[in-house]
Design an enzyme around this catalytic site. Structure first.
Site, PDB file in Angstrom:
ATOM      1  N   ASP A 238      10.024 145.255  41.299  1.00 48.23           N
ATOM      2  CA  ASP A 238       9.055 144.222  40.926  1.00 48.23           C
ATOM      3  C   ASP A 238       8.838 143.287  42.119  1.00 48.23           C
ATOM      4  OD1 ASP A 238       7.339 142.780  39.315  1.00 48.23           O
ATOM      5  OD2 ASP A 238       8.899 141.930  38.042  1.00 48.23           O
TER       6      ASP A 238
ATOM      7  N   GLU B 284       4.504 142.985  45.956  1.00 48.35           N
ATOM      8  CA  GLU B 284       3.152 142.988  46.545  1.00 48.35           C
ATOM      9  C   GLU B 284       3.158 142.791  48.077  1.00 48.35           C
ATOM     10  OE1 GLU B 284       3.156 142.810  42.487  1.00 48.35           O
ATOM     11  OE2 GLU B 284       4.023 141.255  43.753  1.00 48.35           O
TER      12      GLU B 284
ATOM     13  N   ASP C 220       1.616 141.643  34.523  1.00 46.45           N
ATOM     14  CA  ASP C 220       1.858 140.568  33.556  1.00 46.45           C
ATOM     15  C   ASP C 220       0.624 140.308  32.692  1.00 46.45           C
ATOM     16  OD1 ASP C 220       4.295 140.463  34.756  1.00 46.45           O
ATOM     17  OD2 ASP C 220       3.927 138.624  35.868  1.00 46.45           O
TER      18      ASP C 220
END
Length: 825
Positions: free
Chosen positions: A416, A419, A494
């Site tokens: 997670d 990015e 999300d």
């Protein structure tokens, strides 16, 4: 190898250069490529020179062409992070130059280069234009920026582009590719977590694809600026794209995934239902959640541990307070069939007493500032350093860090925040001048940003392969780039507990699949917020058909376990999850097919029915493979659902009623299920419901047969579900076909292919759509008896008048099997 040129010479990427003067001003600072001055040709490619610009055109296959254009010397390009197949057929091509136009022709494509100015077009062998540069703009540069303008024919539609919110079909929209952490996104939010610069263009059922292999911040304007042209480009790098001709859109995806690779077959348990929350802790809470699933007999394979399992959010550690003996806990849960997946973020806490940080500093494995110091950014643990995942040495080190968690019994890993996300800075990520080491070449974060998450997942996947050489890894990632399917599954980040997000997940996952990533799904029920019992039930009812099936919830929200919403909804949710487990043989077979072909598991109707224009904008329904059509309920209180059935005959999955397609129907949608239809001519392998994927073998293995006026066909693929032995022939594949002729239904199952032999079991052939009780049933030419209850016999047949289904039960065999069902004349 140090750069792409060396690799290209090694694999015989001989370019024919087109030299063109980049002098024509387009608008602002853009300069279009000018006229062709010289040209060269070789056996594999065509190259020409246009002043300071060069264009290289390489036919890689009969229907795939690479085009690369750059000014000056083009810099020193790094190896493609996306394209892994460099062993192409390099088909023979015809070359012709009449002084005005250069023509390159393979058996399936003709590439024309207009000399003055240099403009590229792609045509069929018969001369029909498939795609062409915009005559006034073409390819252009503005400083470091690059861009290509293409003519946009009336009626041409566009799909793919990876992870995008909003509709399935993207004509009229502009999009940016820049991996970005953005919770609670809306249909208008762009960009978000993943960047996949690939799209499919389709006009009157004829399809082509373009993969823009550029990792810089990129953008696509698909007719927002003008309805005469579309464009794509990037903030740096070269114009480097692959043109893939179908004309079938499935062949476009197959060609694209030939380039960037396909999903590896995951462990079978990863197809089961998965339960997550930020966060399940302490240990007693994890055990309570698992015990509730088993007590309530709701199937579940996976429980996730979010960041609170760690010691102060330090990756690869355990909180001794919350999890004093994680190995024992994981072992106890494994006895009940549960697999534990833990989250791992890229941020490594800046703590000189923390062993991971120490190793990273000593090995110089962290991304660095221009002055050579490690870049430090704030995330969950506070100030953190970040591994340089573009560096092969750093990836190899990263892979070793999983050893402790693997030894504790953790079965999968969730990457997670990759990015990469950074707190408390306007860009929410690294400065663009942060430096990465790519095979000895220093490259800025501006070029690496979009592949950072994929390379993290790569390091995780490759590390797990070394730690458990004959066990398939399960890796889940939030960020990615073209080719991410080689290493990880993906989820849509999300999302929000709302009917809008329930509906938005469909086109998001469909475009993901069209972009080469088949193993995808949303957080069921929505991550942020609190769904009603109805919203959660409706989401789960169709969520069990997503390739990736997980419920998840944010800290501070209500729990989202299937029993939370009261007895009525618990019963409904249990039924939904049980259906996923009954469909495991079908789902696993579809995963196998996808790993071989690159085609998505979850598909828009336009992919299976490209000649049916009604399907082109449908993004509230989807298909699983070729055979199942799912129509989710998208609003509160609905008891019916208008949906489209493509041409042909269909069976209602729930009632087995047959209905003609080629029309819209108002299907019943009671609160306990959504409309699901089966294509006539399908054969679905199914099994009994189990509490977890490896609780018991499929027994009986049931082939649900849905006859059509033509032959019904289907496949069932099996292996051990966990190892790589299937790559060495240890699998089992059988084909089933059924035909109806002269009041006789003949079902033939092929002899088993492969060396995998399942446990002793029964097999049931359930033939639907039979109007009346058969006169006789034969197996291998021998008459078999009618049974009162198939559950009490090893061999026999029965007929259900309500569902019009004949079921024939037999001992399974590795040999070919033939069943004959004779009806009354």
């Amino acid at each position: 190898m140090k750069n792409r040129r060396l690799r290209q010479r090694r694999h015989f990427f001989f370019y024919v250069g087109i030299v063109c003067m980049a002098v024509t001003t387009v608008r602002g600072g853009w300069e279009s490529i000018g006229s062709v001055e010289t040209s060269l040709q070789s056996d594999q490619q065509v190259v020409v020179q246009c002043g300071s610009a060069q264009v290289q055109i390489t036919p890689l296959a009969e229907n795939i062409v690479r085009l690369r254009a750059y000014r000056g010397n083009g810099g020193t390009p790094i190896n493609s992070f996306a394209v892994v197949n460099t062993f192409f057929s390099f088909p023979h091509h015809e070359y012709h130059d009449d002084g005005k136009t250069i023509t390159i022709a393979t058996k399936e494509l003709t590439i024309k280069i207009n000399r003055s100015p240099c403009r590229i077009s792609f045509l069929t062998p018969g001369g029909s234009v498939i795609n062409e540069d915009d005559s006034s703009k073409g390819m252009a540069w503005d400083g470091e920026q690059v861009r290509v303008w293409k003519k946009m024919p009336e009626g041409e539609l566009y799909y793919g582009f990876g992870e995008k919110t909003g509709p399935l079909q993207r004509r009229g929209l502009a999009m940016t590719d820049w991996n970005y952490d953005i919770p609670a996104y809306t249909p208008a939010t762009d960009p978000i977590y993943q960047s996949i610069p690939f799209f499919i263009g389709m006009n009157n059922g004829q399809a082509y694809g373009i993969f823009f292999d550029n990792t810089f911040r990129s953008s696509f304007d698909m007719g927002k600026e003008s309805d005469r042209y579309y464009s794509f480009g990037a903030d740096g790098g070269a114009i480097d794209y692959y043109f893939i001709y179908g004309p079938d859109p499935k062949r476009v995806i197959e060609g694209y995934t030939d380039l960037v690779g396909r999903m590896n077959l995951p462990p079978k348990w990863a197809l089961g239902y998965q339960q997550s929350r930020w966060s399940y802790y302490p240990e007693s809470k994890v055990r309570e959640i698992a015990a509730n699933f088993r007590k309530r007999k709701i199937p579940c394979d996976v429980v996730y541990l979010d960041i609170d399992y760690m010691d102060g959010y330090r990756c690869f550690t355990w909180s001794k307070e919350n999890f004093p003996d994680p190995k024992k806990m994981i072992g106890d849960l494994a006895k009940d069939g549960f697999k534990i997946v833990t989250i791992i973020d890229p941020g490594i806490k800046q703590d000189t007493g923390y062993w991971v940080y120490q190793q990273g500093m000593e090995g110089r494995y962290f991304a660095r500032n221009p002055d050579g110091t490690p870049f430090i950014g704030k995330v969950w643990p506070g100030e953190c350093a970040f591994p340089d995942f573009a560096n092969a040495n750093a990836r190899a080190w990263w892979g070793t860090l999983y050893q402790g968690l693997v030894a504790d019994g953790v079965r999968g890993f969730w990457n997670d925040m990759n990015e990469p996300s950074v707190f408390d800075v306007p860009s929410k990520t690294f400065p663009l001048d942060v430096q990465h080491n790519v095979d000895g070449q220093i490259v800025s974060h501006a070029e690496i940003h979009n592949v950072f998450g994929m390379e993290m997942a790569r390091g995780t996947y490759e590390g797990l392969r070394k730690l458990r050489p004959n066990e398939r890894p399960f890796v889940l990632t939030r960020a990615g780039f073209a080719g991410i399917q080689r290493y990880a599954a993906a989820w849509t980040g999300d999302n929000v507990s709302s009917w809008e997000h329930l509906a938005m997940a469909i086109p998001m996952c469909l475009n993901f699949g069209l972009s080469g990533q088949p193993f995808v799904g949303p957080d069921i029920g929505g991550f942020i917020g609190n769904p009603s019992g109805e919203l959660y039930a409706r989401w789960l009812e169709y969520g069990i058909f997503f390739p990736f099936c997980r419920s998840h919830s944010v800290k501070g929200s209500n729990n989202k376990e299937p029993w939370i919403f009261g007895k009525e909804f618990e019963k409904i949710n249990k039924k939904s999850i049980e259906l996923r487990y009954r469909l495991l043989p079908f789902l696993y077979t579809e995963f196998y097919k996808s790993s071989v072909s690159g085609l998505p598991i979850m598909r828009p109707l336009m992919l299976n029915y490209p000649d049916d224009k009604t399907t082109y904008n449908i993004d509230t329904q989807f298909m699983l493979g070729d055979d199942l059509l799912v129509s989710p309920v998208l609003e509160a209180g609905a008891a019916t659902r208008w949906m489209y059935l493509p041409a042909g005959e269909w069976y209602d999955f729930w009632t087995k009623e047959k209905i003609a397609g080629g029309k819209w129907v108002n299907a019943k949608a009671p609160i306990d299920h959504v409309p699901v239809f089966v294509r006539a001519g399908a054969v679905l392998p199914m099994q009994q419901a189990v509490q977890y994927t490896d609780e018991a073998p499929a027994d009986p293995l049931t082939f649900e047969i849905f006859p059509s006026s033509a032959e019904a066909q289907g496949t069932c693929y099996e292996d051990d579900g966990i190892s790589f032995d299937y790559q060495h022939g240890v699998f089992r594949k059988v084909n089933v076909q059924a035909s109806v002729k002269d009041h006789e239904i003949v079902v033939e199952r092929s002899a088993a292919e492969g060396s995998y032999i399942p446990a002793k079991r029964a097999v049931v052939f359930a033939v639907n759509g039979v109007a009346q009780t058969p006169v006789d049933v034969f197996f291998q030419g021998k008459k078999i008896s009618k049974a009162g209850s198939l559950s009490k016999t090893n061999e026999g047949w029965s007929f259900d008048r309500g569902t019009k289904c004949v079921s024939v039960k037999l001992p399974d065999s590795e040999q070919a099997m033939t069943i004959s069902i004779r009806e009354k004349r």
